[in-house]
Write a protein that holds these residues in place. Structure first.
Motif, PDB file in Angstrom:
ATOM      1  N   GLU A  82       1.879  63.013   6.130  1.00  0.00           N
ATOM      2  CA  GLU A  82       1.858  62.039   7.215  1.00  0.00           C
ATOM      3  C   GLU A  82       0.581  62.211   8.012  1.00  0.00           C
ATOM      4  O   GLU A  82      -0.017  63.293   8.024  1.00  0.00           O
ATOM      5  N   LEU A  83       0.170  61.130   8.664  1.00  0.00           N
ATOM      6  CA  LEU A  83      -1.062  61.181   9.447  1.00  0.00           C
ATOM      7  C   LEU A  83      -0.932  62.265  10.513  1.00  0.00           C
ATOM      8  O   LEU A  83       0.075  62.325  11.210  1.00  0.00           O
ATOM      9  N   GLY A  84      -1.921  63.147  10.604  1.00  0.00           N
ATOM     10  CA  GLY A  84      -1.861  64.233  11.564  1.00  0.00           C
ATOM     11  C   GLY A  84      -1.612  65.570  10.898  1.00  0.00           C
ATOM     12  O   GLY A  84      -1.892  66.612  11.462  1.00  0.00           O
ATOM     13  N   THR A  89      -4.182  62.007   4.335  1.00  0.00           N
ATOM     14  CA  THR A  89      -2.978  61.241   4.680  1.00  0.00           C
ATOM     15  C   THR A  89      -2.441  60.459   3.488  1.00  0.00           C
ATOM     16  O   THR A  89      -3.184  59.818   2.754  1.00  0.00           O
ATOM     17  N   GLY A  90      -1.124  60.573   3.292  1.00  0.00           N
ATOM     18  CA  GLY A  90      -0.454  59.805   2.245  1.00  0.00           C
ATOM     19  C   GLY A  90      -0.437  60.466   0.882  1.00  0.00           C
ATOM     20  O   GLY A  90       0.220  59.978  -0.017  1.00  0.00           O
TER      21      GLY A  90
ATOM     22  N   ARG B 188       3.922  52.920   4.361  1.00  0.00           N
ATOM     23  CA  ARG B 188       4.320  54.279   4.020  1.00  0.00           C
ATOM     24  C   ARG B 188       5.175  54.874   5.129  1.00  0.00           C
ATOM     25  O   ARG B 188       6.158  55.574   4.878  1.00  0.00           O
ATOM     26  N   ALA B 196       1.644  60.315  12.580  1.00  0.00           N
ATOM     27  CA  ALA B 196       0.877  59.664  13.632  1.00  0.00           C
ATOM     28  C   ALA B 196       0.466  58.250  13.254  1.00  0.00           C
ATOM     29  O   ALA B 196      -0.333  57.629  13.931  1.00  0.00           O
TER      30      ALA B 196
END
Lengths: 259, 307
Positions: A82-84, A89-90, B188, B196
């Motif tokens: 996940e972003l962060g 990311t992804g 996603r 985030a």
């Protein structure tokens, strides 16, 4: 004539200005994305890629971050970053200490990958190289203290090949043995079962690290004399010169004097 | 867009562009295409969520076996364990970055390209993209709050961005747009978990709301620009066959996410037929909804008749 050229030259100027602004803006955005990508592509050393993953730099060109490998994994091992999180990311990864790879015989995550970011030629899970286990904390490992924990050795799916117990003299008690868990990179798949099972609280004494971090490489020109000798069936430079040792001339050296 | 109208301009600014249609056609017909689009967007998301929800139900003991009609996400998916679909723009970046994908991804991208190339390029944006409800909401709120300021990016930047993204992918060896792409991040987030990513979506929302009207989808997003080029010859188009009945109320311009596409068809500016052929048109059908005079309809590119 002059009447018709005037508006066309000003509209041409406007067109050029607009195009320049659009191209400039697009390049600025592209540069931003490229630079951010350079920063964000680092992979946390605790994050391991699924089996068959291409080397990291090729992986980021190939993985479309669809999560089909995540869905194919029957044990919920894989996650999409996940972003962060400290993983691009992804992209899919797993954390060995939490949920390790169970090394399914049919490796369902690999054929699920539509792009080949997970190499479809991997069909034997023992050939997977997700990382390399390293017994990193020898001060706290119970076996290094002289106890018989052996848990990492027992849970290893490639027991007696990827991890062996090497017997050594215990200099502290002077009468017992140390049985040291020893990882062999030729066999370790990096599944992470050992790291997950390590009985120490919080961090494990044995950790699976990405191979580029865990492994050094011998120089191309290095040759191991004893290997070359057995390959050639004899010393390449003639036998060792026998030097006289006063008082011990007739005695064989301990270990036979082999290098 | 030029206000070629006899009515005073002030009334347009204060006017609710949906009111006239609601009064003359009734609420349902004045929102028909909008509701169909929302149903389509929700349905698509629902298909992706059946699997995770069935797993959850299984864990609760309410379901014998989990069922996955669709796995993956918009980047690449597998429907009913047979049909592969892959985002062609992402695959193009992957190729530019130097990776030759497996057949499944190539086939999936070819199917998607064929669909949008034949049916409608930017229909992806208005009918399937998860960011569309976000920017639609920003545009609606902008109208309600009468936010005026507008600093739109230079015209054509999104088409250049398609090229630049491919160049950056080639230079860095990474699928470059995925570092920031709010489209795939939002999808996603909805299907796999967010992190985030909400922040990125919030930035897009606030950008559209406060800085540039329709700024993201209408000016910046290279994914939309890519699909626009894919669908240059696509079949499904909005047309203005009853343009003679137009009373210049400007409602369609107010709600259109790409207002510049309307004028050539509606006002015969640079073309004589009433079909909107601009690749920027997302075929969202909102103009059909809000027109109280029933000027617009969804039809094929070959139907150039006027009523």
């Amino acid at each position: 004539m002059t009447d018709s050229t005037k508006p066309s030259s000003s509209s041409r100027r406007r067109f050029l200005q607009q195009s320049a602004a659009a191209i400039g803006g697009a390049c600025a955005l592209g540069l931003g994305v490229g630079l951010y990508g350079g920063q964000a592509r680092a992979l946390a050393s605790t994050a391991l890629r699924p089996p068959g993953a291409l080397p990291e730099e090729d992986f980021l060109a190939a993985c479309v971050r669809c999560g089909l490998c995540v869905r194919a994994c029957p044990y919920g091992t894989l996650k999409l970053a996940e972003l962060g999180e400290p993983v691009p990311t992804g992209t899919p990864y797993f954390t060995a200490r939490t949920v390790p790879c169970e090394m399914c015989e049919d490796i369902p995550c690999v054929p699920a990958c539509p792009t080949g970011a997970l190499d479809h030629t991997l069909t034997d899970i023992t050939q997977a190289r997700m990382g390399l286990a390293v017994l990193i904390d020898q001060e706290n490992c119970l076996n290094f203290l002289g106890l018989r924990c052996d848990v990492c050795y027992r849970v290893c799916p490639v027991i007696d090949q990827a991890i062996t117990l090497e017997r050594q003299h215990n200099p502290r008690s002077d009468r017992h043995a140390l049985l040291l868990p020893t990882v062999h990179s030729d066999y370790c798949t990096g599944c992470g079962k050992c790291e997950q099972a390590c009985v120490l609280p919080d961090a494990a004494a044995i950790k699976v690290l990405p191979r580029p971090l865990a492994q050094a490489k011998a120089s191309e020109h290095y040759r191991k004399g004893w290997e070359e000798k057995s390959k050639a069936g004899g010393s390449l430079i003639g036998d060792q010169v026998k030097l006289p040792v006063r008082g011990l001339d007739e005695k064989a050296a301990p270990g036979g004097g082999e290098p | 867009m030029s206000a070629n109208t006899a009515k005073p301009r002030q009334s347009q600014a204060l006017r609710d562009p949906t009111a006239a249609a609601r009064a003359s056609k009734g609420w349902w017909r004045a929102n028909k295409w909008l509701l169909l689009r929302r149903a389509c967007q929700l349905g698509l998301l629902g298909l992706f969520l059946v699997g995770p929800i069935s797993v959850w139900l299984q864990r609760q003991g309410l379901l014998g076996r989990a069922w996955w009609p669709v796995e993956g996400n918009l980047a690449s998916s597998l429907t009913l364990d047979t049909l592969p679909l892959t985002d062609p723009f992402m695959l193009l970046q992957s190729l530019a970055a130097g990776h030759l994908p497996e057949a499944a991804a190539l086939l999936g991208a070819a199917i998607v390209l064929a669909f949008y190339g034949l049916i409608g390029g930017r229909m992806y944006c208005s009918w399937f993209c998860p960011v569309n409800p976000v920017t639609d909401f920003a545009a609606w709120l902008r109208r309600k709050l009468r936010i005026k300021g507008s600093r739109t990016p230079p015209e054509g930047i999104r088409r250049w961005l398609v090229l630049v993204v491919l160049l950056v992918s080639a230079a860095t060896g990474v699928i470059a747009w995925e570092w920031v792409n709010p489209v795939s991040m939002l999808h996603r987030a909805l299907v796999f978990g967010a992190g985030a990513a909400w922040g990125v979506v919030a930035v897009v929302f606030l950008y559209d709301l406060l800085i540039a009207p329709r700024g993201w989808c209408g000016h910046l997003c290279p994914v939309g620009a890519f699909y626009g080029q894919v669908g240059r010859g696509a079949l499904l188009r909005v047309a203005a066959p009853r343009r003679r009945a137009c009373d210049d109320c400007m409602d369609c311009f107010q709600v259109c996410p790409e207002p510049h596409v309307i004028r050539p068809a509606l006002k015969a500016a640079g073309q004589d037929h009433p079909v909107i052929l601009s690749p920027d048109c997302t075929a969202c059908g909102r103009c059909v909804d809000v027109c109280s005079q029933d000027v617009f309809r969804l039809t094929t590119r070959f139907n150039r008749s006027e009523l």
